[in-house]
Design a protein around this motif. Structure first.
Motif, PDB file in Angstrom:
ATOM      1  N   GLY A  33       0.817  -1.209   0.000  1.00  0.00           N
ATOM      2  CA  GLY A  33       0.000   0.000   0.000  1.00  0.00           C
ATOM      3  C   GLY A  33       0.850   1.258   0.000  1.00  0.00           C
ATOM      4  O   GLY A  33       0.521   2.242  -0.669  1.00  0.00           O
ATOM      5  N   ALA A  34       1.957   1.234   0.724  1.00  0.00           N
ATOM      6  CA  ALA A  34       2.861   2.388   0.751  1.00  0.00           C
ATOM      7  C   ALA A  34       3.499   2.628  -0.616  1.00  0.00           C
ATOM      8  O   ALA A  34       3.872   3.748  -0.946  1.00  0.00           O
ATOM      9  CB  ALA A  34       3.944   2.183   1.806  1.00  0.00           C
ATOM     10  N   MET A  35       3.589   1.599  -1.428  1.00  0.00           N
ATOM     11  CA  MET A  35       4.193   1.708  -2.758  1.00  0.00           C
ATOM     12  C   MET A  35       3.158   1.881  -3.870  1.00  0.00           C
ATOM     13  O   MET A  35       3.497   1.926  -5.044  1.00  0.00           O
ATOM     14  CB  MET A  35       5.020   0.450  -3.066  1.00  0.00           C
ATOM     15  N   SER A  36       1.880   1.996  -3.517  1.00  0.00           N
ATOM     16  CA  SER A  36       0.802   1.985  -4.519  1.00  0.00           C
ATOM     17  C   SER A  36       0.851   3.142  -5.509  1.00  0.00           C
ATOM     18  O   SER A  36       0.316   3.038  -6.605  1.00  0.00           O
ATOM     19  CB  SER A  36      -0.563   1.945  -3.834  1.00  0.00           C
ATOM     20  N   ALA A  50      -8.458   4.456  -9.794  1.00  0.00           N
ATOM     21  CA  ALA A  50      -8.885   3.316  -8.973  1.00  0.00           C
ATOM     22  C   ALA A  50      -7.874   3.093  -7.855  1.00  0.00           C
ATOM     23  O   ALA A  50      -6.680   3.337  -8.009  1.00  0.00           O
ATOM     24  CB  ALA A  50      -8.988   2.068  -9.841  1.00  0.00           C
ATOM     25  N   ILE A  51      -8.366   2.647  -6.729  1.00  0.00           N
ATOM     26  CA  ILE A  51      -7.491   2.324  -5.610  1.00  0.00           C
ATOM     27  C   ILE A  51      -6.976   0.900  -5.829  1.00  0.00           C
ATOM     28  O   ILE A  51      -7.738  -0.006  -6.139  1.00  0.00           O
ATOM     29  CB  ILE A  51      -8.259   2.414  -4.282  1.00  0.00           C
ATOM     30  N   GLY A  52      -5.707   0.726  -5.693  1.00  0.00           N
ATOM     31  CA  GLY A  52      -5.137  -0.599  -5.868  1.00  0.00           C
ATOM     32  C   GLY A  52      -3.639  -0.565  -5.677  1.00  0.00           C
ATOM     33  O   GLY A  52      -3.045   0.478  -5.415  1.00  0.00           O
ATOM     34  N   TYR A  53      -3.016  -1.718  -5.800  1.00  0.00           N
ATOM     35  CA  TYR A  53      -1.579  -1.843  -5.630  1.00  0.00           C
ATOM     36  C   TYR A  53      -0.854  -1.514  -6.922  1.00  0.00           C
ATOM     37  O   TYR A  53      -1.386  -1.667  -8.015  1.00  0.00           O
ATOM     38  CB  TYR A  53      -1.223  -3.262  -5.198  1.00  0.00           C
ATOM     39  N   SER A  54       0.375  -1.095  -6.780  1.00  0.00           N
ATOM     40  CA  SER A  54       1.243  -0.878  -7.922  1.00  0.00           C
ATOM     41  C   SER A  54       1.594  -2.237  -8.524  1.00  0.00           C
ATOM     42  O   SER A  54       1.814  -3.203  -7.789  1.00  0.00           O
ATOM     43  CB  SER A  54       2.521  -0.183  -7.462  1.00  0.00           C
ATOM     44  N   PRO A  55       1.704  -2.320  -9.842  1.00  0.00           N
ATOM     45  CA  PRO A  55       2.138  -3.593 -10.424  1.00  0.00           C
ATOM     46  C   PRO A  55       3.601  -3.901 -10.105  1.00  0.00           C
ATOM     47  O   PRO A  55       4.057  -5.014 -10.344  1.00  0.00           O
ATOM     48  CB  PRO A  55       1.926  -3.389 -11.923  1.00  0.00           C
ATOM     49  N   CYS A  67       3.835 -12.811   1.170  1.00  0.00           N
ATOM     50  CA  CYS A  67       4.999 -12.287   0.466  1.00  0.00           C
ATOM     51  C   CYS A  67       4.638 -10.952  -0.179  1.00  0.00           C
ATOM     52  O   CYS A  67       3.464 -10.633  -0.347  1.00  0.00           O
ATOM     53  CB  CYS A  67       5.435 -13.231  -0.658  1.00  0.00           C
ATOM     54  N   VAL A  68       5.661 -10.213  -0.543  1.00  0.00           N
ATOM     55  CA  VAL A  68       5.502  -9.066  -1.417  1.00  0.00           C
ATOM     56  C   VAL A  68       6.446  -9.311  -2.590  1.00  0.00           C
ATOM     57  O   VAL A  68       7.642  -9.560  -2.398  1.00  0.00           O
ATOM     58  CB  VAL A  68       5.852  -7.738  -0.716  1.00  0.00           C
ATOM     59  N   VAL A  69       5.886  -9.268  -3.793  1.00  0.00           N
ATOM     60  CA  VAL A  69       6.678  -9.450  -4.996  1.00  0.00           C
ATOM     61  C   VAL A  69       7.010  -8.061  -5.521  1.00  0.00           C
ATOM     62  O   VAL A  69       6.111  -7.276  -5.837  1.00  0.00           O
ATOM     63  CB  VAL A  69       5.920 -10.274  -6.056  1.00  0.00           C
ATOM     64  N   VAL A  70       8.296  -7.760  -5.597  1.00  0.00           N
ATOM     65  CA  VAL A  70       8.766  -6.445  -6.026  1.00  0.00           C
ATOM     66  C   VAL A  70       9.472  -6.597  -7.365  1.00  0.00           C
ATOM     67  O   VAL A  70      10.438  -7.348  -7.486  1.00  0.00           O
ATOM     68  CB  VAL A  70       9.738  -5.833  -4.993  1.00  0.00           C
ATOM     69  N   ASN A  71       8.956  -5.892  -8.371  1.00  0.00           N
ATOM     70  CA  ASN A  71       9.562  -5.923  -9.694  1.00  0.00           C
ATOM     71  C   ASN A  71      10.768  -4.992  -9.696  1.00  0.00           C
ATOM     72  O   ASN A  71      10.682  -3.848  -9.242  1.00  0.00           O
ATOM     73  CB  ASN A  71       8.533  -5.479 -10.739  1.00  0.00           C
ATOM     74  N   ILE A  77      12.478   3.301 -11.859  1.00  0.00           N
ATOM     75  CA  ILE A  77      11.417   4.308 -11.794  1.00  0.00           C
ATOM     76  C   ILE A  77      11.627   5.248 -10.612  1.00  0.00           C
ATOM     77  O   ILE A  77      11.519   6.462 -10.742  1.00  0.00           O
ATOM     78  CB  ILE A  77      10.044   3.619 -11.691  1.00  0.00           C
ATOM     79  N   GLU A  78      11.912   4.668  -9.451  1.00  0.00           N
ATOM     80  CA  GLU A  78      12.098   5.475  -8.231  1.00  0.00           C
ATOM     81  C   GLU A  78      13.068   4.758  -7.298  1.00  0.00           C
ATOM     82  O   GLU A  78      12.655   3.912  -6.495  1.00  0.00           O
ATOM     83  CB  GLU A  78      10.761   5.718  -7.541  1.00  0.00           C
ATOM     84  N   PRO A  79      14.362   5.079  -7.420  1.00  0.00           N
ATOM     85  CA  PRO A  79      15.369   4.395  -6.597  1.00  0.00           C
ATOM     86  C   PRO A  79      15.109   4.485  -5.092  1.00  0.00           C
ATOM     87  O   PRO A  79      15.395   3.540  -4.358  1.00  0.00           O
ATOM     88  CB  PRO A  79      16.677   5.097  -6.975  1.00  0.00           C
ATOM     89  N   MET A  80      14.553   5.602  -4.624  1.00  0.00           N
ATOM     90  CA  MET A  80      14.298   5.729  -3.185  1.00  0.00           C
ATOM     91  C   MET A  80      13.199   4.766  -2.733  1.00  0.00           C
ATOM     92  O   MET A  80      13.253   4.235  -1.622  1.00  0.00           O
ATOM     93  CB  MET A  80      13.940   7.170  -2.832  1.00  0.00           C
ATOM     94  N   ALA A  81      12.206   4.516  -3.580  1.00  0.00           N
ATOM     95  CA  ALA A  81      11.154   3.550  -3.246  1.00  0.00           C
ATOM     96  C   ALA A  81      11.750   2.143  -3.189  1.00  0.00           C
ATOM     97  O   ALA A  81      11.433   1.364  -2.286  1.00  0.00           O
ATOM     98  CB  ALA A  81      10.022   3.611  -4.272  1.00  0.00           C
ATOM     99  N   TRP A  82      12.604   1.819  -4.147  1.00  0.00           N
ATOM    100  CA  TRP A  82      13.292   0.523  -4.148  1.00  0.00           C
ATOM    101  C   TRP A  82      14.093   0.352  -2.856  1.00  0.00           C
ATOM    102  O   TRP A  82      14.010  -0.679  -2.190  1.00  0.00           O
ATOM    103  CB  TRP A  82      14.207   0.421  -5.363  1.00  0.00           C
TER     104      TRP A  82
END
Length: 109
Positions: A33-36, A50-55, A67-71, A77-82
């Protein structure tokens, strides 16, 4: 001939390095959710979105483990988010593996 490498997927598992289940039980949904807000370019945003998760950061259950699958594309796209997601896993001593999701098999006719 050029080959394009598909971005890797990193699986952050809800298990600590010593095998304990990570708490709270909704950690995966909270992290995703924090990464949405991180979406592919061209995605519609704003008040009507629409409210939802980031792909790029999706919670799921594999086996019986949250689990959380992180692409890995999130890194570009955003190194700080990674860094935030990977530091979350490191700071909480969560198990992290590199893998890829396989598509669901086509239904038999």
């Amino acid at each position: 001939m050029s080959t394009t490498n598909k971005p890797r997927e990193i699986f952050i598992q809800g298990l600590t390095r010593d095998g304990r289940t990570f708490r709270p039980s909704d950690w995966a949904e909270r992290l995703a959710g924090a990464m949405s807000c991180f979406r592919p370019s061209g995605s519609v945003g704003g008040i009507g979105a629409a409210i939802g998760y980031s792909p790029y950061c999706v919670p799921m259950v594999i086996g019986k483990t949250k689990c959380v699958v992180v692409n890995e594309a999130l890194r570009d796209i955003e190194p700080m988010a990674w860094d935030f997601v990977m530091n979350f896993a490191r700071d909480n001593e969560l198990q992290v593996t590199e893998a890829c999701l396989l598509p669901d098999p086509a239904p038999k006719r």
